[in-house]
Design a protein around this motif. Structure first.
Motif, PDB file in Angstrom:
ATOM      1  N   LEU A  50      40.424  47.122  47.309  1.00 25.93           N
ATOM      2  CA  LEU A  50      41.766  46.199  46.763  1.00 25.93           C
ATOM      3  C   LEU A  50      41.672  46.016  45.368  1.00 25.93           C
ATOM      4  O   LEU A  50      42.632  46.354  44.774  1.00 25.93           O
ATOM      5  CB  LEU A  50      41.486  44.821  47.583  1.00 25.93           C
ATOM      6  CG  LEU A  50      41.686  44.783  49.094  1.00 25.93           C
ATOM      7  CD1 LEU A  50      41.477  43.338  49.692  1.00 25.93           C
ATOM      8  CD2 LEU A  50      43.190  45.078  49.304  1.00 25.93           C
ATOM      9  N   SER A  65      43.877  49.611  45.105  1.00 28.04           N
ATOM     10  CA  SER A  65      45.157  48.942  45.238  1.00 28.04           C
ATOM     11  C   SER A  65      45.600  48.245  43.823  1.00 28.04           C
ATOM     12  O   SER A  65      46.702  47.616  43.754  1.00 28.04           O
ATOM     13  CB  SER A  65      44.931  47.935  46.302  1.00 28.04           C
ATOM     14  OG  SER A  65      45.022  48.667  47.518  1.00 28.04           O
ATOM     15  N   ASP A  76      44.369  37.634  43.444  1.00 25.65           N
ATOM     16  CA  ASP A  76      45.205  38.073  44.599  1.00 25.65           C
ATOM     17  C   ASP A  76      44.249  38.453  45.571  1.00 25.65           C
ATOM     18  O   ASP A  76      44.491  37.996  46.771  1.00 25.65           O
ATOM     19  CB  ASP A  76      45.911  39.384  44.044  1.00 25.65           C
ATOM     20  CG  ASP A  76      47.017  38.996  43.155  1.00 25.65           C
ATOM     21  OD1 ASP A  76      47.455  37.940  42.768  1.00 25.65           O
ATOM     22  OD2 ASP A  76      47.596  39.912  42.225  1.00 25.65           O
ATOM     23  N   ARG A  95      44.759  45.196  42.405  1.00 25.18           N
ATOM     24  CA  ARG A  95      44.833  43.742  42.816  1.00 25.18           C
ATOM     25  C   ARG A  95      43.812  43.095  41.694  1.00 25.18           C
ATOM     26  O   ARG A  95      42.629  43.595  41.661  1.00 25.18           O
ATOM     27  CB  ARG A  95      44.966  43.400  44.036  1.00 25.18           C
ATOM     28  CG  ARG A  95      45.894  44.273  44.972  1.00 25.18           C
ATOM     29  CD  ARG A  95      45.719  44.095  46.386  1.00 25.18           C
ATOM     30  NE  ARG A  95      46.554  42.532  46.625  1.00 25.18           N
ATOM     31  CZ  ARG A  95      46.434  42.267  47.876  1.00 25.18           C
ATOM     32  NH1 ARG A  95      46.228  42.799  48.763  1.00 25.18           N
ATOM     33  NH2 ARG A  95      46.654  40.701  47.891  1.00 25.18           N
ATOM     34  N   THR A  96      44.436  42.010  41.533  1.00 20.69           N
ATOM     35  CA  THR A  96      43.420  41.110  40.628  1.00 20.69           C
ATOM     36  C   THR A  96      42.690  40.265  41.565  1.00 20.69           C
ATOM     37  O   THR A  96      42.739  40.293  42.650  1.00 20.69           O
ATOM     38  CB  THR A  96      44.230  39.992  39.831  1.00 20.69           C
ATOM     39  OG1 THR A  96      45.082  39.197  40.737  1.00 20.69           O
ATOM     40  CG2 THR A  96      45.160  40.746  38.846  1.00 20.69           C
TER      41      THR A  96
END
Length: 177
Positions: free
Chosen positions: A136, A140, A146, A142-143
């Motif tokens: 993730l 991806s 998130d 994402r932070t």
């Protein structure tokens, strides 16, 4: 002056243009020289202005303004166009943005593939929770917040699991080398 400009537009009257030119050319040049601070550029822009006056004289309408405003507007617009054209950078084919990246050598490609395979193997040793967080966060993009929201876990837990996953990956990669 409006009659001269109308005669130029209607009849293409050369004598009327000569009179208009003799009156406005020095004034337009002085105006452009004051703005340009380059006498040669002012001369060229004045010439372009007077050519535009000849070519566009049929478009002049007395109801919309006077002759001097119309001519000086043409001069101003031509100056703006010239300024924009000169501010545009020239195309440089050697600019790094236009030069393709060098083709990597075969041995460096093989080495990259081997390192990627080592990393994949090391990632397979991680627990599923840590592997999911790494995917993730890094694949991806994402932070951490998130990820915490998506998995319904505290952000501190996300950060500590990612740090732990890095430690395990580092250890696994050192063993394989």
């Amino acid at each position: 002056m409006a009659e001269l400009l109308l005669a130029i537009g209607r009849d293409r009257d050369i004598q009327a243009f000569e009179l208009l030119f003799k009156y406005y050319a020095p004034r337009v040049k002085a105006y452009l020289a004051r703005l340009e601070r380059d006498n040669q550029a002012a001369e060229e822009l004045m010439q372009e202005t007077m050519i535009a006056v000849w070519n566009k004289s049929a478009q002049f309408e007395t109801a919309r303004g006077n002759v001097s405003t119309w001519i000086f507007t043409i001069a101003r617009n031509l100056r703006i166009d010239a300024y924009r054209k000169n501010r545009r950078p020239d195309f440089d084919p050697d600019d790094p943005a236009f030069v393709p990246d060098p083709v990597p050598s075969a041995d460096s490609l093989v080495q990259e593939l081997q390192e990627a395979e080592r990393l994949r193997g090391a990632m397979e040793t991680l627990p599923e929770q840590q592997l999911q967080l790494l995917r993730l966060a890094f694949f991806s993009e994402r932070t951490h917040s998130d990820i915490a929201d998506a998995l319904n876990i505290p952000i501190g837990t996300v950060k500590s699991r990612i740090r732990l996953a890095f430690s395990k990956l580092r250890a696994a990669l050192e063993e394989r080398s």
